[in-house]
Motif scaffolding. Sequence first.
Motif, short mmCIF file in Angstrom:
data_model
loop_
_atom_site.label_atom_id
_atom_site.label_comp_id
_atom_site.label_asym_id
_atom_site.label_seq_id
_atom_site.Cartn_x
_atom_site.Cartn_y
_atom_site.Cartn_z
N ASN A 1 0.83 -1.18 0.01
CA ASN A 1 -0.04 -0.03 -0.05
C ASN A 1 0.96 1.36 0.14
O ASN A 1 1.98 1.20 0.42
CB ASN A 1 -0.75 0.16 1.37
N GLU A 2 0.21 2.43 -0.47
CA GLU A 2 0.99 3.42 -0.45
C GLU A 2 1.22 3.95 0.94
O GLU A 2 0.47 3.72 1.87
CB GLU A 2 0.18 4.54 -1.18
N GLY B 1 -12.03 3.31 -1.40
CA GLY B 1 -12.27 3.53 -2.72
C GLY B 1 -13.73 3.66 -2.70
O GLY B 1 -14.07 3.96 -4.04
N ASN C 1 -4.63 8.37 -1.93
CA ASN C 1 -4.08 7.67 -2.94
C ASN C 1 -5.35 6.40 -3.25
O ASN C 1 -5.21 5.63 -1.93
CB ASN C 1 -2.72 6.83 -3.22
N ASP D 1 -5.42 3.92 -4.84
CA ASP D 1 -5.29 2.36 -5.43
C ASP D 1 -5.15 1.26 -4.16
O ASP D 1 -5.03 1.82 -3.01
CB ASP D 1 -3.74 2.48 -5.92
N ASP D 2 -5.42 0.24 -4.53
CA ASP D 2 -5.36 -0.80 -3.63
C ASP D 2 -5.10 -2.32 -4.15
O ASP D 2 -4.86 -2.26 -5.46
CB ASP D 2 -6.82 -0.95 -3.07
N LYS E 1 -7.38 -3.50 -7.20
CA LYS E 1 -7.31 -2.88 -8.37
C LYS E 1 -5.79 -3.43 -9.20
O LYS E 1 -5.89 -3.45 -10.15
CB LYS E 1 -7.19 -1.37 -7.90
N ARG E 2 -4.61 -3.56 -8.28
CA ARG E 2 -3.45 -3.87 -8.77
C ARG E 2 -3.69 -5.23 -9.47
O ARG E 2 -3.19 -5.63 -10.35
CB ARG E 2 -2.46 -3.96 -7.85
N ARG F 1 -5.59 -5.26 -12.63
CA ARG F 1 -4.71 -4.66 -13.97
C ARG F 1 -3.72 -5.61 -14.25
O ARG F 1 -3.54 -5.95 -15.49
CB ARG F 1 -3.89 -3.24 -13.25
#
Length: 431
Positions: free
Chosen positions: A22-23, A137, A413, A415-416, A419-420, A423
């Motif tokens: 995680n960020e 999210g 951010n 993103d999680d 989602k990664r 992708r």
Amino acid sequence: MKKILFTVLAFSALLKTAQAQNEAAAKPQTNPIALTGGTIHVGTGEVIQNGTVIFEKGKITYVGSGTPSLPAGTQSISVTGKHVYPGLISPSNQLGLVEIASVRATNDQEEVGDYTPNVRALIAYNTDSEVIPTVRGNGILLTQATPVGGVISGMSSVMQLDGWNWEDAVLKKDDGVHLNWPGYFRRGYNFETGSFSVGKNDRREEQFRELEKFFGDAIAYAQVPANDPVNMKLEAMRGLFDGTKNLYIAADYGKEIIEAVRFAQAKGVKKVVIIGGEESLMAADFLKENNVPIIVNTTHRLPNRTDDDTDLPYKLPYLLSQKGLTVGLGYVGLNWRTRNLPFLAGTVGGHGMTPEEALKLVTLNNAKILGIDKVVGSLEKGKHATLIVSTGDILDMRTAKVEQAYVQGKSINLDDKQKRLYRTFSEKYSK
């Protein structure tokens, strides 16, 4: 040569692992930010078309229509055609306390013993959880980390879904003590058949005597300004009698709700909140007379009684609010499912409530019940800039898409891990 190769491979693996984490926690806001041209859902029932929200140093400085003169150095972001909402609030769940339910080592939501009011959920709150970003999210930016188990489970705390550690993330420490009311019935689960059953609680009288004694000890202890030595369990109960802590009582049946509230009042508890309340409509008039708010558990379920309307759980928050109660909504006791909290409110919005009234269930009403409405829960000047921007209706699972999120002005951010993974495998199987 082999050592060099091994070192390179090890470094490469570490790099990939680091990229998959995680960020880091968001950085504090530096410049003023203005979100302009969007539809502003204030959270109080008011909607502002073509509105602007300005926030600086983590606090909202302007909410209104049009675009006023902006402070020097303001970062202006057009959100035309989009919707701006207060960050959603998820009460009474184990987000940040449970990572993988089936892996015991990742669960830290329960202590041994029936009476553990001194247990503090906030020190077990894991800001590095992979689950938290998946919840952000969908617009949830605040949660009430809540212990479970026993009769008195411990103390909850309201946490922001961003921070390096629990000290950074906490918004309100030890906001209340959680009591599981000894009911007339107990629920069981048969692992062989995969079915639930309801039976008589044979230990109820014994549990009630124990509860009476514990509260009696707590009342006597609280009458002494400074106890030496300190009893950690009884010290944790002190705030119930001076109004600095809520007593959250988990109860579902009408008779049990009334009995639990009367018990708390007789013991001098200042603030009582009912959690769950599946059959709370039977006690609605009593709750109104005694000014007791309620956090309703998930509405996506069937009714308890065969002669109830099939859609009773969907319209329960509306019916309770019509009785004049302060009603909040939550995924009580669950962690990852709380990401669907806005869609619970959306369902209620289709069963009696207007969309803005339904929004209040997961924003301002929850904030009022948790005692944090002076700083969050609505988009008003002076409150924290904890808000989200969605391309569609946040209560509609078909159109909701959170594009921006801010916690006290810090840009989050979104993103999680999920989602990664999406992708990654989209690239693999799209070839």
